[in-house]
Design a protein around this motif. Structure first.
Motif, PDB file in Angstrom:
ATOM      1  N   THR A   1       0.846  -1.189   0.000  1.00 48.78           N
ATOM      2  CA  THR A   1       0.000   0.000   0.000  1.00 48.78           C
ATOM      3  C   THR A   1       0.883   1.241   0.000  1.00 48.78           C
ATOM      4  O   THR A   1       1.930   1.253   0.659  1.00 48.78           O
ATOM      5  N   PRO A   2       0.461   2.274  -0.726  1.00 46.58           N
ATOM      6  CA  PRO A   2       1.237   3.521  -0.674  1.00 46.58           C
ATOM      7  C   PRO A   2       1.204   4.168   0.714  1.00 46.58           C
ATOM      8  O   PRO A   2       1.980   5.067   1.003  1.00 46.58           O
ATOM      9  N   PHE A   3       0.293   3.674   1.582  1.00 46.68           N
ATOM     10  CA  PHE A   3       0.140   4.274   2.917  1.00 46.68           C
ATOM     11  C   PHE A   3       0.797   3.433   4.004  1.00 46.68           C
ATOM     12  O   PHE A   3       0.394   3.476   5.163  1.00 46.68           O
ATOM     13  N   VAL A   4       1.799   2.656   3.627  1.00 47.92           N
ATOM     14  CA  VAL A   4       2.390   1.732   4.598  1.00 47.92           C
ATOM     15  C   VAL A   4       2.962   2.481   5.809  1.00 47.92           C
ATOM     16  O   VAL A   4       2.859   1.996   6.949  1.00 47.92           O
ATOM     17  N   ALA A   5       3.509   3.670   5.597  1.00 46.21           N
ATOM     18  CA  ALA A   5       4.091   4.429   6.719  1.00 46.21           C
ATOM     19  C   ALA A   5       3.016   4.808   7.731  1.00 46.21           C
ATOM     20  O   ALA A   5       3.264   4.904   8.934  1.00 46.21           O
ATOM     21  N   GLU A   6       1.805   5.030   7.216  1.00 46.50           N
ATOM     22  CA  GLU A   6       0.676   5.413   8.065  1.00 46.50           C
ATOM     23  C   GLU A   6       0.039   4.183   8.730  1.00 46.50           C
ATOM     24  O   GLU A   6      -0.360   4.233   9.908  1.00 46.50           O
ATOM     25  N   LEU A   7      -0.053   3.084   7.987  1.00 42.26           N
ATOM     26  CA  LEU A   7      -0.787   1.915   8.472  1.00 42.26           C
ATOM     27  C   LEU A   7       0.055   0.996   9.369  1.00 42.26           C
ATOM     28  O   LEU A   7      -0.466   0.429  10.336  1.00 42.26           O
ATOM     29  N   ALA A   8       1.341   0.854   9.062  1.00 42.25           N
ATOM     30  CA  ALA A   8       2.165  -0.121   9.803  1.00 42.25           C
ATOM     31  C   ALA A   8       2.172   0.148  11.308  1.00 42.25           C
ATOM     32  O   ALA A   8       2.032  -0.795  12.101  1.00 42.25           O
ATOM     33  N   PRO A   9       2.321   1.407  11.758  1.00 43.31           N
ATOM     34  CA  PRO A   9       2.393   1.639  13.216  1.00 43.31           C
ATOM     35  C   PRO A   9       1.109   1.310  13.976  1.00 43.31           C
ATOM     36  O   PRO A   9       1.138   1.187  15.194  1.00 43.31           O
ATOM     37  N   LYS A  10      -0.011   1.163  13.273  1.00 45.64           N
ATOM     38  CA  LYS A  10      -1.250   0.797  13.975  1.00 45.64           C
ATOM     39  C   LYS A  10      -1.710  -0.614  13.606  1.00 45.64           C
ATOM     40  O   LYS A  10      -2.826  -1.001  13.919  1.00 45.64           O
ATOM     41  N   THR A  11      -0.830  -1.360  12.943  1.00 44.60           N
ATOM     42  CA  THR A  11      -1.129  -2.752  12.601  1.00 44.60           C
ATOM     43  C   THR A  11      -0.438  -3.683  13.582  1.00 44.60           C
ATOM     44  O   THR A  11       0.756  -3.530  13.851  1.00 44.60           O
ATOM     45  N   LEU A  12      -1.213  -4.625  14.114  1.00 45.98           N
ATOM     46  CA  LEU A  12      -0.669  -5.609  15.043  1.00 45.98           C
ATOM     47  C   LEU A  12      -0.437  -6.914  14.289  1.00 45.98           C
ATOM     48  O   LEU A  12      -1.367  -7.494  13.754  1.00 45.98           O
ATOM     49  N   LEU A  13       0.813  -7.358  14.220  1.00 38.69           N
ATOM     50  CA  LEU A  13       1.136  -8.667  13.637  1.00 38.69           C
ATOM     51  C   LEU A  13       1.746  -9.531  14.724  1.00 38.69           C
ATOM     52  O   LEU A  13       2.422  -9.014  15.621  1.00 38.69           O
ATOM     53  N   THR A  14       1.521 -10.835  14.648  1.00 45.95           N
ATOM     54  CA  THR A  14       2.173 -11.699  15.632  1.00 45.95           C
ATOM     55  C   THR A  14       3.574 -12.051  15.139  1.00 45.95           C
ATOM     56  O   THR A  14       3.870 -11.970  13.944  1.00 45.95           O
ATOM     57  N   ARG A  15       4.397 -12.448  16.079  1.00 44.66           N
ATOM     58  CA  ARG A  15       5.780 -12.845  15.754  1.00 44.66           C
ATOM     59  C   ARG A  15       5.785 -13.931  14.670  1.00 44.66           C
ATOM     60  O   ARG A  15       6.567 -13.882  13.719  1.00 44.66           O
ATOM     61  N   THR A  16       4.860 -14.895  14.807  1.00 44.99           N
ATOM     62  CA  THR A  16       4.798 -15.989  13.825  1.00 44.99           C
ATOM     63  C   THR A  16       4.377 -15.473  12.457  1.00 44.99           C
ATOM     64  O   THR A  16       4.926 -15.880  11.430  1.00 44.99           O
ATOM     65  N   GLN A  17       3.394 -14.574  12.432  1.00 46.33           N
ATOM     66  CA  GLN A  17       2.981 -14.006  11.149  1.00 46.33           C
ATOM     67  C   GLN A  17       4.163 -13.310  10.469  1.00 46.33           C
ATOM     68  O   GLN A  17       4.390 -13.475   9.265  1.00 46.33           O
TER      69      GLN A  17
END
Ligand SMILES: [Zn+2]
Length: 258
Positions: A106-122
């Motif tokens: 996504t062109p908005f990765v800088a905006e979205l990544a800090p509010k996205t929760l991923l697990t260590r396994t993911q």
């Protein structure tokens, strides 16, 4: 566990479809046409939203068609993008492209990544064993997301808990949501592609996927028990088009994102 008012309602949006025989989704099902909806869910609190899954762009969508052009709805995909940008947080049920690509490609990765929760396994799977090359991430990219690990359950927000459920993929988890009204939902991602898998305790019969079949069967048994006994709990399978329509018709899911 998390203090605060619970969510008010939940919306669903279908942004693409795959067309596959039902025999691949449920062992023993007839060889008849079946629509797999590609969906996202939006949990609506009084003061913000949480997205469950993030959709995908059209290029990743084409991977799933394997040479066949399948429906992709650009207007709906735009709605998904708007909903992701306005969300307070984003959770993904698992690390497959149709669920996670929307926060990676996504062109908005800088905006979205800090509010996205991923697990260590993911994250490990996305780094070392991505479903398709388009969603592979580097360790540097991974560090932009909120990466968490937990044993079995992770309280996430008022009325929301994550449930570790490796099986469909190593990083699969379910999302439990209790609304302010008391109604409960369990988003099971791709543990079942169609709710018949839960009703009949029959896994998939898709030769192109690799799952932990023992874990999957245990999860289907558990879900079947919940399905039969918990009348205030709605188990939601990401790709079940029949169920999507039924839950919208009953007012249990809102049709479209806010
Ligand atoms: Zn999926």
């Amino acid at each position: 566990m998390i203090p605060g008012r619970r969510a008010l309602r939940i919306n669903v949006l279908k942004f693409a479809e795959s067309h596959r025989s039902k025999k691949f989704s449920v062992q023993g099902a007839p060889d008849e046409p079946s629509v797999q909806a590609r969906t996202v869910f939006q949990v609506v609190y009084a003061d913000g939203t949480v997205m469950i899954d993030s959709g995908m762009d059209e290029q990743v969508h084409r991977f799933f068609g394997r040479g066949v052009v399948e429906p992709y709805y650009p207007e709906a995909a735009k709605q998904v993008e708007r909903a992701l940008r306005s969300a307070r947080a984003i959770i993904v049920t698992h690390e497959h492209g149709d669920h996670v690509a929307g926060v990676i490609r996504t062109p908005f990765v800088a905006e979205l990544a800090p509010k996205t929760l991923l697990t260590r396994t993911q994250v490990q799977e996305l780094e070392t064993n991505p479903q398709m090359p388009e969603i592979k991430i580097s360790p540097e990219m991974a560090s932009r997301y909120n990466v968490v690990d937990y044993e079995k359950y992770l309280p996430f927000g008022p009325g929301v808990a994550l449930i570790k459920a490796p099986g469909h993929t190593p990083g699969s988890q379910m999302v439990y949501v209790a609304l302010e009204s008391g109604r409960e939902y369990l988003f099971i991602g791709d543990t079942a592609w169609h709710m018949d898998s839960v009703r009949l305790i029959k896994g998939k019969a898709a030769p192109w996927i690799q799952e932990d079949e023992g874990a999957l069967l245990a999860q289907l048994k558990w879900l079947n028990e919940l399905y039969r006994t918990e009348k205030n709990l709605f188990i939601v399978a990401s790709h079940d088009e029949d169920e999507r329509k039924a839950l919208i018709a009953k007012g249990l899911l809102g049709d479209g994102l806010e």
